[in-house]
Design a protein around this motif. Structure first.
Motif, PDB file in Angstrom:
ATOM      1  N   ARG A   1       0.822  -1.211   0.000  1.00 50.16           N
ATOM      2  CA  ARG A   1       0.000   0.000   0.000  1.00 50.16           C
ATOM      3  C   ARG A   1       0.852   1.255   0.000  1.00 50.16           C
ATOM      4  O   ARG A   1       0.483   2.260  -0.579  1.00 50.16           O
ATOM      5  CB  ARG A   1      -0.936  -0.012   1.210  1.00 50.16           C
ATOM      6  CG  ARG A   1      -2.041  -1.059   1.102  1.00 50.16           C
ATOM      7  CD  ARG A   1      -3.181  -0.747   2.041  1.00 50.16           C
ATOM      8  NE  ARG A   1      -4.294  -1.622   1.779  1.00 50.16           N
ATOM      9  CZ  ARG A   1      -4.624  -2.670   2.526  1.00 50.16           C
ATOM     10  NH1 ARG A   1      -3.893  -2.956   3.582  1.00 50.16           N
ATOM     11  NH2 ARG A   1      -5.665  -3.416   2.229  1.00 50.16           N
TER      12      ARG A   1
ATOM     13  N   HIS B   1      -0.300   4.832  -5.053  1.00 50.72           N
ATOM     14  CA  HIS B   1      -0.939   3.514  -5.083  1.00 50.72           C
ATOM     15  C   HIS B   1      -2.410   3.670  -4.710  1.00 50.72           C
ATOM     16  O   HIS B   1      -2.756   4.406  -3.786  1.00 50.72           O
ATOM     17  CB  HIS B   1      -0.257   2.551  -4.101  1.00 50.72           C
ATOM     18  CG  HIS B   1      -0.974   1.242  -3.971  1.00 50.72           C
ATOM     19  ND1 HIS B   1      -0.726   0.173  -4.800  1.00 50.72           N
ATOM     20  CD2 HIS B   1      -1.952   0.840  -3.116  1.00 50.72           C
ATOM     21  CE1 HIS B   1      -1.514  -0.831  -4.455  1.00 50.72           C
ATOM     22  NE2 HIS B   1      -2.263  -0.454  -3.433  1.00 50.72           N
TER      23      HIS B   1
ATOM     24  N   SER C   1      -8.013   1.363  -0.404  1.00 52.27           N
ATOM     25  CA  SER C   1      -6.865   1.997   0.236  1.00 52.27           C
ATOM     26  C   SER C   1      -6.135   2.866  -0.767  1.00 52.27           C
ATOM     27  O   SER C   1      -6.192   2.633  -1.983  1.00 52.27           O
ATOM     28  CB  SER C   1      -5.910   0.942   0.812  1.00 52.27           C
ATOM     29  OG  SER C   1      -5.284   0.214  -0.226  1.00 52.27           O
TER      30      SER C   1
ATOM     31  N   ALA D   1      -0.192   5.750   4.075  1.00 57.56           N
ATOM     32  CA  ALA D   1      -1.327   5.112   3.415  1.00 57.56           C
ATOM     33  C   ALA D   1      -2.536   5.140   4.338  1.00 57.56           C
ATOM     34  O   ALA D   1      -2.395   5.172   5.568  1.00 57.56           O
ATOM     35  CB  ALA D   1      -1.000   3.679   3.015  1.00 57.56           C
TER      36      ALA D   1
ATOM     37  N   SER E   1      -6.337   3.068   4.690  1.00 54.65           N
ATOM     38  CA  SER E   1      -7.117   1.939   4.189  1.00 54.65           C
ATOM     39  C   SER E   1      -8.391   1.785   4.998  1.00 54.65           C
ATOM     40  O   SER E   1      -8.451   2.157   6.176  1.00 54.65           O
ATOM     41  CB  SER E   1      -6.305   0.637   4.239  1.00 54.65           C
ATOM     42  OG  SER E   1      -6.001   0.286   5.568  1.00 54.65           O
TER      43      SER E   1
END
Length: 523
Positions: A199, A240, A273, A288, A290
């Motif tokens: 992630r 991402h 995410s 990140a 999520s």
């Protein structure tokens, strides 16, 4: 099972990603106008190999240097081994499920995706709560992790609770068995499952943008499932984004006069995410966000379980050379681990598990010696200090301390090229979970009345395993024998004590359980 606020919650990772991208972009060093972003040129006929780095948090695997030639089957590095060894070169009983296998076989839960792996079965109480069972062990004896960190769930309490990990988002999934689980502590005394999910970008895609799109439909329950994954690069900024959704109605089953459906067996969920990282030279810093949301029913029951998980995740690594140091080779690993978990289980009008808190401190060490060209020795040890605070309902709150100690030994022998023989032995200890100590009440989904044991002691498991691994071109064979002996101690009061109910009545009532967990882990 549709939730009107689901779409609104689904946008949260996208909103967070947009804000983070703006902040990262603001602090990125931009080249002057008319100046190339890269300071070097590559001329025709010349080939430059740049050192690269691969990093998986939790597995702590780092590989530096350039690629050489590959065998017909590329070696799979076991992330669960902090020494970065291949599956045939480490005294680790591990199965690695590749990304290609995940996409080809599908499966919306860890249990479904791993059910056909050697030594692995799955619990099947509900479609959204399929959990791996490793060598007959499950619950508190099997550890599930994501990038080496605990998944912060209550799946060990009962088979009606799911694991908040979407396997379709993983780059690979590792199944660990036997002494190899020592690094993850006593909670993996029976085995472990580690999902590697990238992630926080570790490197920019070679072509600037890469992605995947997957769709699936099944007739048995009118199941619709889809997922996507996108990786992109904007200068030194890696992005991402992934997401998945699934919906299934009650599945069909043969009936007396025709097809019928199993009541309350459907599921409705999504996961999403977004992450970004600054991929500078020598330094990587990323963040990140999520979200996992899954609603599913317990078949032939009136209960609907709503499983939600929100996580902020940060990674950083630094690989600048140290002045005056040209090279160093380490054949060992040292690690520290801290975890705090707060847990409470509420019923309708009563408390099944009073508020509890578990603090775990641990140190572990793994060392490897090359005894000869054909024989490797690996020793590992882990010491823990576990403090559990809680109480049985209606009783005084108490604090208990446990000091589990675990050790393992492994030998790998190479009789000839492409063949390895590994012998492993371990003695592992596990501190009891608060639910094992202080749970008191009806578990409605399983139809049981569960009573905790406040005097439960440390559980010890002694294990040994012999594994043969053969790799000849595109042919691979792994076979093994294992032995495990588990035992624990208790001085609990005999059944029938005055505070211990022997019967329960729940006729005409509906019990609703809610569980809350908070987990903070650093290591």
């Amino acid at each position: 099972m549709r939730n009107p606020s689901r779409a609104k919650r689904c946008l949260l990772p996208l909103q967070a990603l947009a804000v983070l991208a703006a902040l990262f972009w603001a602090v990125q060093p931009h080249p002057a106008r008319g100046q190339d972003a890269d300071s070097h040129e590559e001329h025709p006929g010349e080939h430059h190999e740049e050192p690269h780095e691969e990093h998986h948090e939790g597995g702590q695997t780092s590989v530096h240097g350039s690629h050489g030639s590959h065998d017909p089957i590329d070696e799979i590095v076991v992330s669960a081994s902090p020494l970065g060894r291949g599956a045939a070169d480490t005294p680790t009983a591990v199965n690695v499920v590749s990304r290609e296998h995940l996409l080809a076989h599908g499966g919306s839960t860890l249990g479904e995706i791993l059910a056909n792996e050697p030594g692995v079965t799955t619990s099947g109480l509900a479609s959204g709560a399929s959990r791996p069972v490793i060598r007959g062990q499950s619950g508190f004896r099997v550890k599930t992790t994501e990038n080496g960190l605990g998944t912060a769930d209550v799946a060990a309490i009962g088979p009606d609770h799911g694991v908040p990990v979407n396997p379709l988002m993983a780059q690979s999934i590792e199944v660990l068995r036997g002494p190899a689980t020592l690094r993850y502590g006593g909670a993996a005394i029976g085995g472990g499952v580690n999902a590697l999910i990238d992630r926080v970008p570790s490197r920019a895609p070679t072509r600037g943008v890469s992605g995947e799109l997957l769709g699936d439909w099944g007739s048995g329950a009118d199941r619709r499932k889809g997922s996507f994954l996108v990786d992109a690069a904007l200068g030194r900024l890696g992005l991402h984004l992934d997401g998945a959704t699934q919906r299934a109605e009650d599945y069909k089953a043969p009936g007396g006069t025709g097809p019928s459906k199993v009541r309350n067996s459907g599921t409705d969920g999504f996961a999403m995410s977004g992450g970004l990282a600054s991929l500078g030279e020598g330094l990587r810093l990323g963040l990140a966000r999520s979200r996992f949301d899954n609603q599913y029913g317990v078949p032939e029951d009136a209960h609907i379980i709503d499983l939600r998980k929100d996580v902020w995740h940060m990674e950083a690594d630094w690989s600048e050379p140290i002045p005056g140091l040209t090279s160093i080779e380490l054949r060992g690993a040292l690690g520290a681990h801290y975890n705090r978990r707060e847990l409470q289980v509420l019923g309708l009008g009563d408390t099944i598990l009073e508020p509890s808190r578990t603090d775990t401190w641990a140190l572990y060490a793994i060392e490897e010696w090359l005894l000869s060209d054909r024989l490797n020795l690996e020793l590992a040890a882990r010491v823990e200090r576990v403090e559990v605070r809680g109480s049985l309902p209606g009783m005084a709150r108490r604090s208990q301390r446990f000091h589990p100690f675990s050790a393992s030994l492994g030998l790998v022998y190479y009789p000839t090229d492409g063949v390895s023989l590994a012998l492993r032995a371990s003695s592992t200890e596990r501190a009891p979970d608060p639910a094992e100590l202080y749970y008191l009440g009806e578990h409605h989904a399983t139809g049981t009345y569960e009573i905790g044991d406040p005097d439960l002691g440390v559980e010890r498991a002694d294990a040994a395993e012999l594994t043969l691994h053969v790799q000849r071109g595109r042919f691979s064979l792994t076979a093994g024998l294992f032995y495990t002996d588990s035992r624990t101690t208790s001085t609990w009061l005999t059944p029938g004590a005055s505070w211990c109910p022997s019967t329960t009545t729940a006729t005409g009532t509906t019990t609703t359980k809610r569980a809350r967990t908070i987990t903070n882990t650093t290591g």
